[in-house]
Scaffold this active site. Sequence first.
Site, short mmCIF file in Angstrom:
data_model
loop_
_atom_site.label_atom_id
_atom_site.label_comp_id
_atom_site.label_asym_id
_atom_site.label_seq_id
_atom_site.Cartn_x
_atom_site.Cartn_y
_atom_site.Cartn_z
N SER A 43 2.06 0.88 0.34
CA SER A 43 2.85 -0.05 1.15
C SER A 43 4.29 0.40 1.33
O SER A 43 5.09 -0.33 1.90
CB SER A 43 2.87 -1.43 0.48
OG SER A 43 1.58 -1.94 0.40
N GLY A 44 4.62 1.58 0.81
CA GLY A 44 6.00 2.05 0.93
C GLY A 44 6.72 2.16 -0.41
O GLY A 44 7.96 2.22 -0.45
N HIS A 105 2.65 -2.23 -9.75
CA HIS A 105 1.75 -2.74 -8.71
C HIS A 105 1.16 -4.08 -9.14
O HIS A 105 0.31 -4.64 -8.46
CB HIS A 105 0.58 -1.78 -8.46
CG HIS A 105 0.97 -0.51 -7.74
ND1 HIS A 105 1.85 -0.49 -6.70
CD2 HIS A 105 0.55 0.77 -7.91
CE1 HIS A 105 1.97 0.76 -6.26
NE2 HIS A 105 1.20 1.53 -6.98
N ARG A 128 3.19 -4.11 3.54
CA ARG A 128 2.95 -3.38 4.78
C ARG A 128 1.75 -3.97 5.48
O ARG A 128 0.87 -4.56 4.82
CB ARG A 128 2.67 -1.93 4.40
CG ARG A 128 2.54 -0.96 5.53
CD ARG A 128 2.22 0.42 5.00
NE ARG A 128 2.36 1.42 6.05
CZ ARG A 128 2.01 2.69 5.92
NH1 ARG A 128 1.51 3.12 4.77
NH2 ARG A 128 2.14 3.53 6.92
N TYR A 196 7.50 -2.90 5.24
CA TYR A 196 7.61 -1.49 5.63
C TYR A 196 8.03 -1.38 7.10
O TYR A 196 8.94 -0.61 7.46
CB TYR A 196 6.25 -0.83 5.41
CG TYR A 196 6.16 0.65 5.72
CD1 TYR A 196 6.37 1.60 4.73
CD2 TYR A 196 5.83 1.09 7.00
CE1 TYR A 196 6.26 2.96 5.00
CE2 TYR A 196 5.72 2.44 7.29
CZ TYR A 196 5.93 3.37 6.29
OH TYR A 196 5.81 4.72 6.57
P1 A3P Z 1 0.86 6.95 5.44
O1 A3P Z 1 -0.34 7.33 4.64
O2 A3P Z 1 0.54 5.92 6.49
O3 A3P Z 1 1.58 8.12 5.99
P2 A3P Z 1 3.16 4.41 -1.26
O4 A3P Z 1 4.47 5.09 -1.38
O5 A3P Z 1 3.19 2.94 -1.55
O6 A3P Z 1 2.09 5.14 -1.96
O7 A3P Z 1 2.81 4.46 0.31
C1 A3P Z 1 2.57 5.72 0.93
C2 A3P Z 1 2.82 5.56 2.42
O8 A3P Z 1 4.22 5.55 2.68
C3 A3P Z 1 2.25 6.74 3.18
O9 A3P Z 1 1.90 6.22 4.46
C4 A3P Z 1 3.44 7.67 3.22
O10 A3P Z 1 3.38 8.65 4.21
C5 A3P Z 1 4.56 6.68 3.49
N1 A3P Z 1 5.87 7.17 3.07
C6 A3P Z 1 6.18 7.91 1.97
N2 A3P Z 1 7.49 8.17 1.92
C7 A3P Z 1 8.04 7.60 3.02
C8 A3P Z 1 9.38 7.54 3.55
N3 A3P Z 1 10.38 8.13 2.93
N4 A3P Z 1 9.56 6.86 4.69
C9 A3P Z 1 8.55 6.25 5.32
N5 A3P Z 1 7.26 6.28 4.90
C10 A3P Z 1 7.01 6.95 3.75
#
Ligand code: A3P
Length: 298
Positions: A43-44, A105, A128, A196
Amino acid sequence: DGSPLFKYNGYWFPQHFFRPILSFQKHFKAKDSDIILASSPKSGTTWLKALAFSIVNRNVYPINQNPLLNCNPHALIPSLERHLYSLQEHPNLQHIPNPRIFSTHMPFSTFLPDSIRDSECKTIYICRSPMDMFTSGLHFLLENKTQNDTVLPLELNEAFDMFCHGIHPYGPFWDHILGYWNAHLKNPEKVLFLKYEDLKEDITFYIKKIAEFMGCPFSLEEEKQGLIEQIAKLCSFENLKNLEVNKTGNIRGVLKNSSFFRKGEVGDWTNYLTPDMAERIKKIMESKFEGSGLMFKI
Ligand code: A3P
């Protein structure tokens, strides 16, 4: 990761975190100055960790010497149940300088240790759109698949059906989100609620908001120096993804650093899920979020 899930008090948890979850609940003592970053997986979390770390430490390191340049955000900000308490039942967290920043989490409800809910510590929650969260999660599982995984390969339709029944890590997503949403409504000084999609739209605004919430607002001087924009750039998807440290290596020998940076977009689900699937999620959200004031665009 690909650990089988088990249901405990209404939520689905990766099985191998059972013991750490219990010891975290039992032993963690929050300090009033602590900052807890909470989220459902995908979720970011990574972005929020980078932002919170950079905001809090902006006077400790110049931007071009920020440890994020050489360290994956998950290595800088440890997860309570997935990292600290999975290594030891009684990790020594006293030596960590204030303000300590941790992530989790865990759902808000009965799962957070009382001290997190009862102390003055602050929680920042990020969520998200469930469609993107699901899409991101499926890719993450495949990317980190190991030979020991018992739940994979999981077919997309099957995984989606499970997701709609709330069967996914730390699911059901609607209860996870609502738990923190209600906590935020009850005490907005204590729980900040972020989406997000909103951060993607106006990161400058949210960097300021996060800083204010954490009690370290930017001074006019800092704003004039362009510090907010510098932090936004440092923590941007493109910048972090392209750092050498995030192209190689892994977290605790299990999760690839690169797997945390895939596309970083809003709406990538349209490349994987059908309009019928979107409709199903929409109906779930309408029924679960009814009257809460919460919704995600489909
Ligand atoms: P996607 O798989 O849609 O690209 P988490 O950090 O909770 O594991 O979530 C991972 C998601 O956040 C992934 O999404 C990843 O690419 C995205 N993400 C990671 N770093 C980011 C950043 N600095 N800015 C925006 N999105 C990011």
